[in-house]
Design a protein around this motif. Structure first.
Motif, short mmCIF file in Angstrom:
data_model
loop_
_atom_site.label_atom_id
_atom_site.label_comp_id
_atom_site.label_asym_id
_atom_site.label_seq_id
_atom_site.Cartn_x
_atom_site.Cartn_y
_atom_site.Cartn_z
N GLN A 85 37.70 -1.12 -12.83
CA GLN A 85 38.14 -2.51 -12.80
C GLN A 85 36.94 -3.44 -12.64
O GLN A 85 35.88 -3.00 -12.19
CB GLN A 85 39.06 -2.64 -11.57
CG GLN A 85 39.67 -3.98 -11.37
CD GLN A 85 40.07 -4.16 -9.91
OE1 GLN A 85 39.88 -3.28 -9.10
NE2 GLN A 85 40.63 -5.31 -9.61
N THR A 86 37.10 -4.68 -13.00
CA THR A 86 36.01 -5.65 -12.83
C THR A 86 35.65 -5.76 -11.34
O THR A 86 36.52 -5.75 -10.48
CB THR A 86 36.40 -7.03 -13.43
OG1 THR A 86 35.31 -7.91 -13.21
CG2 THR A 86 37.63 -7.63 -12.80
N GLY A 87 34.35 -5.80 -11.10
CA GLY A 87 33.86 -5.95 -9.73
C GLY A 87 33.92 -4.67 -8.91
O GLY A 87 33.75 -4.70 -7.70
N GLY A 89 31.87 -2.06 -9.27
CA GLY A 89 30.53 -1.49 -9.02
C GLY A 89 29.95 -0.69 -10.17
O GLY A 89 29.06 0.12 -9.95
N LYS A 90 30.41 -0.95 -11.40
CA LYS A 90 29.89 -0.18 -12.55
C LYS A 90 28.43 -0.51 -12.81
O LYS A 90 27.59 0.39 -12.90
CB LYS A 90 30.73 -0.49 -13.82
CG LYS A 90 32.18 -0.08 -13.71
CD LYS A 90 32.94 -0.41 -14.96
CE LYS A 90 33.09 -1.88 -15.21
NZ LYS A 90 33.88 -2.61 -14.22
N THR A 91 28.16 -1.82 -12.93
CA THR A 91 26.79 -2.24 -13.25
C THR A 91 25.85 -1.81 -12.12
O THR A 91 24.73 -1.37 -12.37
CB THR A 91 26.75 -3.76 -13.46
OG1 THR A 91 27.77 -4.09 -14.40
CG2 THR A 91 25.42 -4.23 -13.98
N TYR A 92 26.33 -1.95 -10.88
CA TYR A 92 25.52 -1.55 -9.72
C TYR A 92 25.17 -0.06 -9.84
O TYR A 92 24.02 0.33 -9.64
CB TYR A 92 26.34 -1.84 -8.46
CG TYR A 92 25.68 -1.41 -7.18
CD1 TYR A 92 24.75 -2.22 -6.54
CD2 TYR A 92 26.00 -0.18 -6.60
CE1 TYR A 92 24.15 -1.83 -5.36
CE2 TYR A 92 25.40 0.22 -5.41
CZ TYR A 92 24.47 -0.60 -4.80
OH TYR A 92 23.88 -0.21 -3.64
N HIS A 203 28.79 -11.95 -11.05
CA HIS A 203 28.00 -11.59 -12.23
C HIS A 203 28.79 -10.55 -13.03
O HIS A 203 28.45 -9.36 -13.03
CB HIS A 203 26.64 -11.02 -11.82
CG HIS A 203 25.86 -11.95 -10.96
ND1 HIS A 203 25.25 -13.07 -11.47
CD2 HIS A 203 25.63 -11.95 -9.63
CE1 HIS A 203 24.66 -13.71 -10.48
NE2 HIS A 203 24.88 -13.06 -9.35
N SER A 204 29.82 -10.99 -13.67
CA SER A 204 30.68 -10.04 -14.37
C SER A 204 30.16 -9.77 -15.78
O SER A 204 29.77 -10.69 -16.49
CB SER A 204 32.09 -10.62 -14.45
OG SER A 204 32.92 -9.76 -15.15
N SER A 205 30.11 -8.47 -16.14
CA SER A 205 29.67 -8.12 -17.50
C SER A 205 30.82 -8.42 -18.45
O SER A 205 31.93 -7.94 -18.22
CB SER A 205 29.33 -6.64 -17.57
OG SER A 205 28.51 -6.30 -16.49
N ARG A 206 30.54 -9.17 -19.47
CA ARG A 206 31.58 -9.56 -20.42
C ARG A 206 31.53 -8.72 -21.69
O ARG A 206 32.17 -9.05 -22.68
CB ARG A 206 31.49 -11.06 -20.78
CG ARG A 206 31.27 -12.00 -19.64
CD ARG A 206 32.30 -11.84 -18.53
NE ARG A 206 33.64 -12.12 -18.95
CZ ARG A 206 34.72 -11.69 -18.32
NH1 ARG A 206 34.59 -10.92 -17.26
NH2 ARG A 206 35.93 -11.99 -18.75
N1 LIG Z 1 28.26 1.01 -3.91
C1 LIG Z 1 28.04 -0.28 -3.66
N2 LIG Z 1 27.41 -0.65 -2.53
C2 LIG Z 1 27.18 -1.95 -2.27
N3 LIG Z 1 27.56 -2.97 -3.08
C3 LIG Z 1 28.17 -2.66 -4.21
C4 LIG Z 1 28.46 -1.31 -4.57
N4 LIG Z 1 29.09 -1.33 -5.74
C5 LIG Z 1 29.19 -2.60 -6.12
N5 LIG Z 1 28.64 -3.41 -5.21
C6 LIG Z 1 28.60 -4.87 -5.27
O1 LIG Z 1 29.84 -5.32 -5.79
C7 LIG Z 1 29.68 -6.42 -6.65
C8 LIG Z 1 30.31 -6.12 -8.01
O2 LIG Z 1 29.63 -5.04 -8.59
P1 LIG Z 1 29.31 -4.93 -10.14
O3 LIG Z 1 28.83 -6.22 -10.70
O4 LIG Z 1 28.46 -3.76 -10.31
O5 LIG Z 1 30.77 -4.70 -10.68
P2 LIG Z 1 31.22 -4.32 -12.17
O6 LIG Z 1 32.22 -3.25 -12.05
O7 LIG Z 1 30.05 -4.09 -13.02
O8 LIG Z 1 31.96 -5.66 -12.58
P3 LIG Z 1 32.22 -6.22 -14.07
O9 LIG Z 1 33.10 -5.28 -14.77
O10 LIG Z 1 32.91 -7.53 -13.82
O11 LIG Z 1 30.90 -6.40 -14.69
C9 LIG Z 1 28.19 -6.68 -6.74
O12 LIG Z 1 27.88 -7.72 -5.86
C10 LIG Z 1 27.56 -5.38 -6.26
O13 LIG Z 1 26.33 -5.61 -5.63
#
Ligand SMILES: Nc1ncnc2c1ncn2[C@@H]1O[C@H](COP(=O)(O)OP(=O)(O)OP(=O)(O)O)[C@@H](O)[C@H]1O
Length: 897
Positions: A85-87, A89-92, A203-206
């Motif tokens: 799901q968005t947010g 932690g994928k990009t992280y 910072h959502s990846s679009r």
């Molecule tokens: N394992 C983790 N530990 C600490 N912070 C985390 C972790 N995973 C994610 N985060 C934090 O959660 C927030 C959302 O993470 P991220 O941008 O990676 O989500 P995403 O799944 O890539 O979202 P999207 O699909 O919208 O791009 C960021 O601020 C990131 O730093």
């Protein structure tokens, strides 16, 4: 071919600060010491790897990715993709975003894998590695090259090569030498990637992003096979795909509108297609059925990795918040299904075909080199070459021959050396019969090979002999040309570097200007906001003023009507004709208590309402007539005149009447009655005491009523006065505020003016500089062309230089455009400051108007105050009268006759 399942990992991120602040509850947990995850109260899932909220990046990498890097080096295609799901932690986890600013411990998968790959390379000196990097994104179902943004989407195509691997035709592949180079390319691509802010993620990846590292390995050493035959060098090409998918999102939760909304739709439809592929591949009953890879670009790109020939790890990222329960459960279900997907990894190693590929590649390179050399030498040795210009076919063959000759010579040397050594060894070492036999066989085979090589070499030399002379000359000439070109190139490079620095500086300046402009726009917006607020306040004040003037008018009217009532109902000295009768008690009272009557006593006469006064007068008249009749019957001397005459008219008469012991009912100021007279009158009127008592009651009642009414009016008037004062105060405060705002507005306007002046000056300066840069670039281009015409250097290099030069020109043009835009903005800024001024003037006018209204209001308030004072006096007088009447009548009752 062995089948292996897609490995599935689940990572639960910790609650984010804002989630903790909003008291979100955790709904997903890792069951300790297991590979299980529990969601809600009782939904348990098992995965290959599970990572809880305290898991580190290092842990995730070492457990899931390290084995993939090893497989990559072995020659397998490998993929890791983050789903969720968005947010979540994928990009992280994958390691996208601003990698350069991330601390070591927080680095994601990609930076760690890059480091490991290069470490492997450095530890393996016996192999030549060629590493290439590409980075593409799928944005709204279109492919975008993140390393070459100019590449049109139409030029990027998803294809399958002859081995069935998915390839993106048209995508830029950058050859890299170090981990740092890869990191900077990754950073560059990340910066170009489509991201945006949603309610769910800042910072959502679009888009879905695919970062690919291709490794081409060629073994440096040749090995002799056990059977004695010569084996060609190992040639392996493998790829590592790092896929950061866009997150699934519910539009209601993200609050997306407009462009973000459209993105959401595309993201969700891509992910839906991926879900369908996972479902189809993961369902054992649907194994042979159609897999809908073609439904979306992302599924086409992941075809290799899902059910294909790659080794794949899927990392499902999950948010722990109970608010995201449904989404997390869905992700876990997909992850669970993905565990059933089976891939058939294959080693990308094929000695024969790879050798062929390598040779073809080398031939291609040599052909290109030869072509460019011939092109450069043609200008000088045109005479010779005009006659013998070979066509492409001949060139190709020549190159092949040269290549083979080179190789042949190498082998020949080796064989010669080995031959001599073995001959020596044969004599020096004692060999058994089998070994001797084998060695002899080898000698024979070598002889044959030598013979055949020599024959072919001689044959080719036979052809080559004819060309050796001119070729040798050409090579020398070409070498000379090459050197010259290299020198020219070095000089050009210096110029280019210089220009590049200048362009960079310009870029920085432009960026600064853009920043400044942004700040101006922001301050302008704020000023406009203040303006708008001021306008609203003005309108409010205007409304307030209108209301107040309305109320004032009402107040005026009510005061006027009350004044009219006062004048119309009661006896007034100024309108004596309207007062038909005077009251007998007054006369008596005057005589009795000897109050010196004031000359203006009648002027301030108040009265009850019309109804009560009429009633009083009518009652009074009836009773008086009755009394008069009665008195006349008893005493003829007492002749009461009921006259309608005015006070002034009756004054003379009164005096004479007093002289004749006659009594008028009209009380005259200054007239004094003796107690005897009063007693006489009283004696005469004793019989009518009952009627007089009634009259007194009526009079008191009437006065009380009148007083009550006056009091009510006074209260009303006080209320209105208080309100009016309050409004006056508000008006004063508003005027002060508005004056302050005008000052501020003028100040902001002045500031904006001076800033816009500075801005336009800067813009002019920059435009001038850009113009200069353009001129210089044109000059450089001319120089370059001259140089090219003169030397006719390497065509590929020339094309490359031209392309670079054009790029720089484009950049300079863009800068000029940006500057022009800035100029326009500055003009807009100036016009806005004029508008501001205009607005301030209007405000000033409205303040003047308000001030005028305030003065008017003050005047009216003064008038009202005066009226109120009059009313006060009247009330007091009424009260006095009542007191007097009340005190008079009991006294009268007590009189002894
Ligand atoms: N394992 C983790 N530990 C600490 N912070 C985390 C972790 N995973 C994610 N985060 C934090 O959660 C927030 C959302 O993470 P991220 O941008 O990676 O989500 P995403 O799944 O890539 O979202 P999207 O699909 O919208 O791009 C960021 O601020 C990131 O730093």
């Amino acid at each position: 071919m062995e089948e292996i399942p897609v490995k599935v990992a689940v990572r639960i991120r910790p609650l984010l600060c804002k989630e903790i602040l909003h008291n979100h509850q955790v709904c997903v947990r890792v069951i300790p010491n297991t590979q299980q995850i529990i969601i809600g109260r009782d939904r348990v899932f098992t995965f290959d790897f599970v990572f809880g909220k305290n898991s580190t990046q290092d842990e995730v990498y070492n457990t899931c990715i390290k084995p993939l890097v090893l497989s990559l080096i072995e020659g397998y295609n490998v993929t890791v993709f983050a789903y969720g799901q968005t947010g979540s932690g994928k990009t992280y986890t994958i390691g996208g975003g601003h990698v350069a600013s991330v601390v070591e411990g927080q680095k994601g998968i990609i930076p760690r894998a890059i480091q490991e790959i290069f470490q492997n390379i450095s530890e393996n000196p016996s192999t030549d590695f060629k590493i290439k990097v590409s980075y593409i994104e799928v944005y709204k179902e279109d492919l975008r090259d993140l390393l070459e943004l100019e590449t049109s989407m139409k030029d990027l195509h998803i294809r399958e090569d002859e081995k069935g691997n998915t390839v993106i035709v048209g995508a830029k592949e950058c050859q890299v030498e170090s981990a740092d180079e890869v990191m900077s390319l990754l950073e560059m691509g990340n910066a170009a990637r489509h991201t945006g802010t949603t309610q769910m993620n800042e910072h959502s990846s679009r888009s879905h992003a695919i970062f690919t590292i291709s490794i081409c390995q060629v073994e440096k050493n040749t090995e002799a096979a056990e059977d004695g035959s010569w084996c060609s060098r190992r040639h392996i090409v493998s790829k590592f795909h790092f896929v950061d998918l866009a997150g699934s999102e519910r539009v209601m939760k993200t609050g997306n509108t407009g462009e973000r909304f459209k993105e959401s739709i595309q993201i969700n439809s891509g992910l839906l297609a991926l879900g369908n592929v996972i479902s189809a591949l993961g369902d054992p009953r649907r194994k042979s059925s159609h897999i809908p890879y073609r439904d979306a670009k992302i599924t086409r790109l992941l075809k290799d990795s899902l059910g294909g020939s790659a080794k794949t790890v899927m990392i499902t990222c999950v948010s722990p918040s109970s608010l995201n329960f449904d989404e997390s459960l869905n992700s876990l279900k997909y992850a669970n299904r993905a565990r059933n997907i089976r891939n058939k990894p294959i080693l990308n190693f094929s000695p024969e075909s790879d050798r062929m590929d390598e040779m073809e590649f080398e031939i291609k390179l040599l052909r290109e080199a030869l072509q460019s050399q011939q092109a450069s030498s043609m200008s000088q040795t045109s005479q010779i070459h005009r006659e013998e210009t070979p066509d492409n076919r001949i060139l190709f063959l020549e190159e092949q021959v040269a290549q083979l000759q080179g190789e042949c010579l190498g082998y020949q040397n080796c064989i010669e050396e080995a031959f001599t050594l073995l001959v020596e060894l044969k004599d020096a070492v004692r060999l058994n019969q089998k070994q001797q036999h084998k060695l002899q066989e080898w000698f024979n085979m070598t002889q044959e090979v030598r013979k055949s090589i020599l024959t072919s070499f001689r044959g080719s030399r036979g052809i080559g002999n004819l060309e050796e002379g001119p070729q040798h000359i050409t090579v020398i000439q070409l070498k000379r040309e090459l050197k010259k070109c290299q020198c020219a190139l070095a000089a050009d490079e210096v110029v280019f570097n210089k220009k590049e620095l200048e362009v960079k500086e310009l870029k920085n300046q432009v960026q600064m200007m853009v920043q400044e402009n942004k700040e101006h726009v922001l301050s302008l917006k704020e000023a406009q906001k203040v303006n708008r607020l001021q306008n609203e306040k003005i309108i409010e004040q205007q409304l307030l003023l209108d209301q107040m003037s309305e109320e004032l008018t009402k107040l005026n009217l009510s005061m006027t009507s009350s004044a009219k009532e006062t004048c119309g109902d009661g006896p007034d000295a100024r309108i004596p004709e309207k007062r038909p009768y005077t009251v007998p008690f007054d006369t008596r009272l005057g005589h009795y208590i000897c109050i010196p009557a004031r000359s203006d006593a009648r002027k301030v006469y108040t009265s009850p309402s019309v109804y009560s006064l009429d009633r009083v007068v009518a009652g009074f008249r009836t009773r008086s007539q009755m009394l008069l009749g009665h008195i006349e019957e008893q005493d003829e001397v007492l002749h009461c005149q009921f006259s309608d005459n005015s006070d002034e008219e009756s004054e003379g008469q009164e005096k004479s009447e007093i002289g004749h012991q006659s009594h008028s009912w009209i009380q005259k100021p200054g007239s004094v009655c003796s107690l005897v007279e009063l007693n006489d009158i009283h004696d005469q009127t004793q019989k009518s005491s009952l009627e007089n008592e009634d009259f007194k009651d009526l009079k008191v009642e009437c006065l009380q009523e009148s007083q009550e009414l006056n009091l009510q009016k006074l209260r009303n008037s006080e209320l209105i006065l208080t309100e009016a004062k309050q409004k006056m105060r508000e008006l004063t405060i508003n005027i002060n505020m508005k004056e302050d705002l005008i000052k501020e507005l003028m100040k902001t306007g002045n500031d904006a003016k001076s800033v816009s002046k500075q801005y336009s000056l800067k813009v002019r300066k920059l435009a001038h500089e850009a113009e200069q840069a353009k001129v210089e670039l044109i000059e450089t281009e001319k120089q370059l062309q001259e140089l090219e015409n003169k030397d006719l250097s390497d065509v590929a290099l020339k094309v490359k230089l031209q392309r670079e030069f054009r790029k720089k020109m484009d950049a300079a043009k863009l800068k000029v455009q940006v500057l022009q835009k800035k100029q326009q903005n500055s003009k807009k800024l100036a016009s806005l400051s004029i508008q501001n001024e205009k607005h301030a003037n209007e405000l000033e006018q409205s303040v003047d108007h308000m001030k005028y209204q305030k003065v008017q209001l003050q005047k009216r308030l003064q008038e009202e105050n005066e009226k109120r004072k009059q009313l006060d006096t009247e009330i007091k007088r009424d009260q006095q009268k009542i007191k007097v009447i009340l005190s008079y009548f009991p006294a009268k009752h007590n009189v002894k006759y």
